[in-house]
Write a protein that holds these residues in place. Structure first.
Motif, PDB file in Angstrom:
ATOM      1  N   GLY A  32       0.812  -1.214   0.000  1.00 24.66           N
ATOM      2  CA  GLY A  32       0.000   0.000   0.000  1.00 24.66           C
ATOM      3  C   GLY A  32       0.842   1.259   0.000  1.00 24.66           C
ATOM      4  O   GLY A  32       0.519   2.244  -0.678  1.00 24.66           O
ATOM      5  N   ILE A  33       1.937   1.241   0.751  1.00 24.50           N
ATOM      6  CA  ILE A  33       2.840   2.393   0.801  1.00 24.50           C
ATOM      7  C   ILE A  33       3.473   2.635  -0.568  1.00 24.50           C
ATOM      8  O   ILE A  33       3.496   3.762  -1.072  1.00 24.50           O
ATOM      9  N   LEU A  34       3.982   1.570  -1.191  1.00 26.82           N
ATOM     10  CA  LEU A  34       4.609   1.716  -2.506  1.00 26.82           C
ATOM     11  C   LEU A  34       3.600   2.161  -3.557  1.00 26.82           C
ATOM     12  O   LEU A  34       3.904   3.006  -4.405  1.00 26.82           O
ATOM     13  N   GLY A  35       2.395   1.597  -3.510  1.00 29.43           N
ATOM     14  CA  GLY A  35       1.375   1.987  -4.477  1.00 29.43           C
ATOM     15  C   GLY A  35       0.948   3.428  -4.306  1.00 29.43           C
ATOM     16  O   GLY A  35       0.781   4.161  -5.293  1.00 29.43           O
ATOM     17  N   THR A  36       0.779   3.875  -3.058  1.00 31.95           N
ATOM     18  CA  THR A  36       0.387   5.262  -2.802  1.00 31.95           C
ATOM     19  C   THR A  36       1.476   6.233  -3.250  1.00 31.95           C
ATOM     20  O   THR A  36       1.192   7.257  -3.879  1.00 31.95           O
ATOM     21  N   LEU A  37       2.719   5.898  -2.928  1.00 35.27           N
ATOM     22  CA  LEU A  37       3.828   6.748  -3.374  1.00 35.27           C
ATOM     23  C   LEU A  37       3.880   6.814  -4.895  1.00 35.27           C
ATOM     24  O   LEU A  37       4.156   7.876  -5.474  1.00 35.27           O
ATOM     25  N   GLY A  38       3.625   5.679  -5.568  1.00 33.35           N
ATOM     26  CA  GLY A  38       3.632   5.660  -7.023  1.00 33.35           C
ATOM     27  C   GLY A  38       2.578   6.573  -7.606  1.00 33.35           C
ATOM     28  O   GLY A  38       2.836   7.307  -8.583  1.00 33.35           O
ATOM     29  N   MET A  39       1.376   6.568  -7.037  1.00 30.97           N
ATOM     30  CA  MET A  39       0.312   7.453  -7.521  1.00 30.97           C
ATOM     31  C   MET A  39       0.654   8.915  -7.271  1.00 30.97           C
ATOM     32  O   MET A  39       0.396   9.782  -8.125  1.00 30.97           O
ATOM     33  N   ILE A  40       1.245   9.209  -6.110  1.00 30.52           N
ATOM     34  CA  ILE A  40       1.659  10.582  -5.825  1.00 30.52           C
ATOM     35  C   ILE A  40       2.701  11.041  -6.829  1.00 30.52           C
ATOM     36  O   ILE A  40       2.662  12.179  -7.333  1.00 30.52           O
ATOM     37  N   VAL A  41       3.636  10.157  -7.156  1.00 30.39           N
ATOM     38  CA  VAL A  41       4.676  10.491  -8.124  1.00 30.39           C
ATOM     39  C   VAL A  41       4.066  10.824  -9.477  1.00 30.39           C
ATOM     40  O   VAL A  41       4.477  11.787 -10.149  1.00 30.39           O
ATOM     41  N   ILE A  42       3.068  10.053  -9.896  1.00 27.49           N
ATOM     42  CA  ILE A  42       2.414  10.311 -11.181  1.00 27.49           C
ATOM     43  C   ILE A  42       1.750  11.680 -11.184  1.00 27.49           C
ATOM     44  O   ILE A  42       1.926  12.482 -12.116  1.00 27.49           O
ATOM     45  N   PHE A  43       0.989  11.988 -10.133  1.00 26.09           N
ATOM     46  CA  PHE A  43       0.280  13.266 -10.086  1.00 26.09           C
ATOM     47  C   PHE A  43       1.243  14.448  -9.977  1.00 26.09           C
ATOM     48  O   PHE A  43       1.049  15.481 -10.628  1.00 26.09           O
ATOM     49  N   VAL A  44       2.286  14.292  -9.173  1.00 26.40           N
ATOM     50  CA  VAL A  44       3.271  15.376  -9.050  1.00 26.40           C
ATOM     51  C   VAL A  44       4.025  15.551 -10.368  1.00 26.40           C
ATOM     52  O   VAL A  44       4.273  16.675 -10.820  1.00 26.40           O
ATOM     53  N   GLY A  45       4.393  14.433 -11.004  1.00 26.19           N
ATOM     54  CA  GLY A  45       5.108  14.519 -12.278  1.00 26.19           C
ATOM     55  C   GLY A  45       4.292  15.218 -13.341  1.00 26.19           C
ATOM     56  O   GLY A  45       4.811  16.041 -14.116  1.00 26.19           O
ATOM     57  N   ILE A  46       2.977  14.903 -13.388  1.00 24.49           N
ATOM     58  CA  ILE A  46       2.106  15.547 -14.377  1.00 24.49           C
ATOM     59  C   ILE A  46       1.874  17.007 -14.018  1.00 24.49           C
ATOM     60  O   ILE A  46       1.959  17.899 -14.873  1.00 24.49           O
ATOM     61  N   GLY A  47       1.570  17.257 -12.745  1.00 26.83           N
ATOM     62  CA  GLY A  47       1.229  18.615 -12.341  1.00 26.83           C
ATOM     63  C   GLY A  47       2.383  19.590 -12.410  1.00 26.83           C
ATOM     64  O   GLY A  47       2.197  20.758 -12.777  1.00 26.83           O
ATOM     65  N   TYR A  48       3.599  19.135 -12.079  1.00 26.76           N
ATOM     66  CA  TYR A  48       4.748  20.027 -12.039  1.00 26.76           C
ATOM     67  C   TYR A  48       5.734  19.786 -13.174  1.00 26.76           C
ATOM     68  O   TYR A  48       6.735  20.489 -13.287  1.00 26.76           O
ATOM     69  N   ASN A  49       5.447  18.773 -13.985  1.00 29.47           N
ATOM     70  CA  ASN A  49       6.292  18.467 -15.143  1.00 29.47           C
ATOM     71  C   ASN A  49       7.747  18.227 -14.730  1.00 29.47           C
ATOM     72  O   ASN A  49       8.679  18.710 -15.363  1.00 29.47           O
ATOM     73  N   LEU A 110      13.921  -3.506 -12.457  1.00 31.58           N
ATOM     74  CA  LEU A 110      15.223  -3.399 -13.124  1.00 31.58           C
ATOM     75  C   LEU A 110      15.144  -2.639 -14.448  1.00 31.58           C
ATOM     76  O   LEU A 110      15.886  -1.660 -14.641  1.00 31.58           O
ATOM     77  N   PRO A 111      14.266  -3.005 -15.394  1.00 32.98           N
ATOM     78  CA  PRO A 111      14.181  -2.220 -16.626  1.00 32.98           C
ATOM     79  C   PRO A 111      13.651  -0.807 -16.384  1.00 32.98           C
ATOM     80  O   PRO A 111      14.004   0.121 -17.128  1.00 32.98           O
ATOM     81  N   LEU A 112      12.801  -0.630 -15.363  1.00 36.62           N
ATOM     82  CA  LEU A 112      12.321   0.717 -15.063  1.00 36.62           C
ATOM     83  C   LEU A 112      13.478   1.617 -14.644  1.00 36.62           C
ATOM     84  O   LEU A 112      13.502   2.808 -14.984  1.00 36.62           O
ATOM     85  N   MET A 113      14.425   1.072 -13.908  1.00 36.03           N
ATOM     86  CA  MET A 113      15.623   1.829 -13.548  1.00 36.03           C
ATOM     87  C   MET A 113      16.385   2.268 -14.798  1.00 36.03           C
ATOM     88  O   MET A 113      16.838   3.408 -14.914  1.00 36.03           O
ATOM     89  N   MET A 128       3.141   1.363 -19.508  1.00 33.99           N
ATOM     90  CA  MET A 128       2.252   0.257 -19.151  1.00 33.99           C
ATOM     91  C   MET A 128       2.905  -0.679 -18.133  1.00 33.99           C
ATOM     92  O   MET A 128       2.231  -1.257 -17.284  1.00 33.99           O
ATOM     93  N   LEU A 129       4.227  -0.832 -18.204  1.00 37.82           N
ATOM     94  CA  LEU A 129       4.923  -1.646 -17.215  1.00 37.82           C
ATOM     95  C   LEU A 129       4.831  -0.998 -15.835  1.00 37.82           C
ATOM     96  O   LEU A 129       4.667  -1.686 -14.820  1.00 37.82           O
ATOM     97  N   CYS A 130       4.896   0.332 -15.798  1.00 38.12           N
ATOM     98  CA  CYS A 130       4.702   1.041 -14.527  1.00 38.12           C
ATOM     99  C   CYS A 130       3.289   0.820 -14.009  1.00 38.12           C
ATOM    100  O   CYS A 130       3.082   0.626 -12.801  1.00 38.12           O
ATOM    101  N   VAL A 131       2.319   0.855 -14.916  1.00 35.83           N
ATOM    102  CA  VAL A 131       0.927   0.637 -14.530  1.00 35.83           C
ATOM    103  C   VAL A 131       0.753  -0.778 -13.966  1.00 35.83           C
ATOM    104  O   VAL A 131       0.052  -0.983 -12.968  1.00 35.83           O
ATOM    105  N   VAL A 132       1.390  -1.758 -14.600  1.00 35.53           N
ATOM    106  CA  VAL A 132       1.327  -3.137 -14.103  1.00 35.53           C
ATOM    107  C   VAL A 132       1.894  -3.218 -12.689  1.00 35.53           C
ATOM    108  O   VAL A 132       1.342  -3.888 -11.803  1.00 35.53           O
TER     109      VAL A 132
END
Length: 248
Positions: A32-49, A110-113, A128-132
């Motif tokens: 849950g912690i990793l998933g929540t952080l991942g969603m925050i990263v997506i929103f921050v990345g989109i919002g602040y580019n 590993l490939p995401l890195m 899509m791999l990030c989404v998975v």
């Protein structure tokens, strides 16, 4: 620690269990912690580019799963999860299938890195791999569904011991777990509605951001994309030449 102990003694030895185990509550909390952080990263990345937040998160994810390959005792996310559920009664599950699941997590990270941290290059399939990855954390944290544990069972062709939620044990569902016809219809319609609604929104709503445009193009076929381009071109030509006709 000898090789045999390293391979087969993943987790903790708890009295009453004939295999090493892990606390499923800690694992779900960590997911849950990793998933929540991942969603925050997506929103921050989109919002602040900014891509730096994604790079920091993916580096953390890779290091966390690398530690998990060897031991669950010192993985940062598992320690944070352990703290959050420290007052709850442990739910013990077999350690080997969890290690297999964490190995799959490491193989995804590993490939995401490489793609997003060392060589930033965004494409549909990489996203899509990030989404998975986020989907897997969601399934574990919300429903206690360990996809890696299921794959472990398929590969080894034997039932693992002490699965999350007791799914390994052969048992008959309790009455409260079954669906009557009306419940099945409502659940099915809700699921179909969610999928169709998401598709219609992505396909027909005008995107406002780069990421929105990325998702919009991802759900359309080549013919639909070409039709959109043709329609936009005709609209542009009509606006340009239409003004000239009015002036004449």
């Amino acid at each position: 620690m000898n090789l045999q102990s390293f391979l087969w003694d993943y987790g903790e030895k708890v009295p009453g269990y004939d295999v090493t185990v892990m606390n499923e509550r800690e694992a779900r909390a960590a997911a849950g912690i990793l998933g929540t952080l991942g969603m925050i990263v997506i929103f921050v990345g989109i919002g602040y580019n900014h891509i730096i937040v994604a790079q920091v998160y993916l580096t953390f994810l890779f290091l966390d799963f690398t530690i998990r390959l060897f031991t669950p005792k010192y993985a940062p996310s598992l320690l944070m999860g352990k703290y959050m559920v420290r007052n709850q009664k442990p739910e013990y599950v077999g350690g080997l299938q969890k290690r297999f699941a964490y190995t799959l997590g490491w193989l995804i990270s590993l490939p995401l890195m490489w793609w997003f941290v060392l060589h930033w290059e965004i494409t549909f399939y990489k996203v899509m791999l990030c989404v998975v990855c986020l989907l897997l954390t969601f399934l574990e944290s919300a429903f206690s569904i360990c996809v890696g544990c299921i794959i472990y069972k398929w590969i080894t062709r034997k039932d693992p011991q002490h699965c999350p939620g007791g799914v390994c044990e052969v048992r008959v569902k309790e009455p409260i777990q079954t669906f009557n016809p009306m419940q099945a219809i409502i659940a099915s319609l809700a699921g179909i509605g969610l999928i169709v609604g998401t598709y219609l929104f992505l396909a027909y709503e005008e995107p406002k951001t780069f990421f929105g445009e990325f998702l919009h193009e991802a759900v359309l076929t080549d013919a639909q994309l070409q039709a959109e381009k043709d329609a936009a071109y005709e609209k542009e030509m009509s606006a340009e030449f239409g003004d000239e006709d009015e002036e004449e």
